[in-house]
Design an enzyme around this catalytic site. Structure first.
Site, mmCIF file in Angstrom:
data_model
loop_
_atom_site.group_PDB
_atom_site.id
_atom_site.type_symbol
_atom_site.label_atom_id
_atom_site.label_comp_id
_atom_site.label_asym_id
_atom_site.label_seq_id
_atom_site.Cartn_x
_atom_site.Cartn_y
_atom_site.Cartn_z
ATOM 1 N N CYS A 1 -19.426 -103.727 39.531
ATOM 2 C CA CYS A 1 -18.896 -102.720 38.609
ATOM 3 C C CYS A 1 -20.033 -101.866 38.050
ATOM 4 O O CYS A 1 -20.788 -102.311 37.179
ATOM 5 C CB CYS A 1 -18.137 -103.408 37.473
ATOM 6 S SG CYS A 1 -17.532 -102.272 36.216
ATOM 7 N N CYS B 1 -19.804 -100.990 34.350
ATOM 8 C CA CYS B 1 -20.187 -102.090 33.460
ATOM 9 C C CYS B 1 -21.701 -102.274 33.437
ATOM 10 O O CYS B 1 -22.301 -102.452 32.378
ATOM 11 C CB CYS B 1 -19.571 -103.413 33.929
ATOM 12 S SG CYS B 1 -17.859 -103.303 34.437
ATOM 13 N N ASP B 2 -22.329 -102.249 34.600
ATOM 14 C CA ASP B 2 -23.724 -102.706 34.684
ATOM 15 C C ASP B 2 -24.741 -101.600 34.973
ATOM 16 O O ASP B 2 -25.949 -101.830 34.817
ATOM 17 C CB ASP B 2 -23.837 -103.780 35.790
ATOM 18 C CG ASP B 2 -22.931 -104.969 35.505
ATOM 19 O OD1 ASP B 2 -22.712 -105.265 34.315
ATOM 20 O OD2 ASP B 2 -22.441 -105.594 36.461
#
Ligand code: NAP
Length: 321
Positions: free
Chosen positions: A147, A150-151
């Site tokens: 993701c 997200c990261d």
């Protein structure tokens, strides 16, 4: 093959009936449980084989509102679980082996029990597809991510890689160029599957370099990823890329195998919804990545969980349960 539900094969005292059974314990499942329990609906969560869901496999979560300094994924999920339990939710760490939505009350079978519910919320999520390269599992959350939203921000000024040739891969690669020094896209064919507009944007982006007809052969590092070895499928030649991270974006598998033949799924296996969170079976609702292949965020899953819980409460009130 799925276990067959045979009511008579179970002792009557093992039967349990709830107003709501929530299958799955990620952000969608726990949020739904907080809401249904708080609405005084007797609620059971059956967590499945990864209680807490995909966030249990991540480290920092910086984009979940309410945590100015960020929070560890597992800590966030443990806190959600405690909050649901505080509201009165019963949570069992068991796996559902079969469901019967054809009669009422609905029947849900786990490895150890048979349960009945007046309403069900399916929040089983989706599982990112793995590339199956050496090192992928070892470096999961240590440079291997599923993701970018997200990261990605954890990889500022680094050289990165993205595996895949679909819309997700292009979206992730373009997103990563905001932080990364460069992004290598590794795709197994010489044509992208992504929509024309996403292709054009990625191909025009000077920070993105494409490696066609190539697959990830090996992911290496010490504490975290620092090298990716790719293999050209036509020439068999290997190439080493110095990269601090790899984002795998080769699609997701919705966790809906259990529900085939019971509720309507789309061509890719995601649950089809109508009237907000209702599935094709009245009284059975769905929330989170199991139906949402667009946003796939913890906060959107939690939002869908809230919506499904409110819909369930209304359904139970209207059906005098
Ligand atoms: P996808 O469209 O199924 O694309 C998956 C990509 O990964 C394909 O390029 C595929 O290669 C590759 N792939 C699959 N298995 C692989 C393997 N084992 N090893 C290496 N490569 C592999 O999945 P997606 O990109 O996640 O998109 C899912 C759906 O969401 C699509 O309908 C998409 O249009 C939509 N979506 C839309 C947007 C947007 O509109 N902004 C953003 C994201 C997703 P091949 O091409 O060779 O099959």
């Amino acid at each position: 093959m799925q276990a067959e539900i045979k009511a008579e094969s179970k002792k009557p005292e093992t039967k349990r009936k709830f107003d709501v059974i929530i299958i799955g314990a990620g952000p969608a499942g726990y949020t739904a449980a907080i809401y249904t329990s708080r609405a005084r609906r007797e609620t059971l969560v059956i967590s499945g084989n990864l209680p807490g869901g995909q966030l249990m496999l991540t480290t920092d979560v910086e984009n979940y509102p309410g945590f100015a300094e960020g929070i560890f994924g597992p800590e966030l999920m443990t806190t959600m679980r405690k909050q649901a339990e505080k509201m009165g939710t019963i949570i069992i760490d068991d796996e559902v082996t079969n469901v019967d939505f054809k009669r009422r009350p609905f029947k849900i079978l786990t490895y150890s029990e048979e349960y009945e519910a007046s309403a069900v919320i399916i929040a089983t999520g989706a599982t990112p597809r793995k590339i199956g390269a050496k090192g992928e599992e070892e470096f999961s959350a240590k440079g291997v991510s599923y993701c970018a939203t997200c990261d990605g921000p954890f990889f500022k000024n680094q050289d990165l890689a993205v595996a895949g040739g679909g819309d997700s891969a292009m979206e992730e690669a373009i997103f990563l160029t905001k932080f990364a020094k460069s992004v290598h896209v590794i795709h197994r064919r010489d044509k992208l599957r992504a929509s024309k507009i996403m292709q054009d944007r990625a191909l025009e982006n000077k920070k993105i370099q494409f490696h066609w007809n190539s697959v990830v052969d090996e992911i290496n590092g010490s504490q975290k990823v620092n090298q990716i070895i790719i293999k050209n499928l036509k020439t068999e030649q290997k190439e080493t890329l110095e990269a601090g991270g790899i984002f795998v974006a080769i699609g997701h598998e919705p966790n809906t195998k259990l529900f085939k033949g019971q509720i309507e799924l789309d061509g890719q296996g995601y649950i089809k919804l109508k009237n907000s969170t209702q599935t094709s079976v009245e009284g059975v609702f769905a929330a989170g990545d199991v139906h949402d292949h667009r946003y796939r965020q913890a906060v959107t899953a939690a939002g869908f969980g809230c919506m499904a819980a409110i819909d369930v409460d209304k359904y139970l009130s209207e059906n005098r349960k």
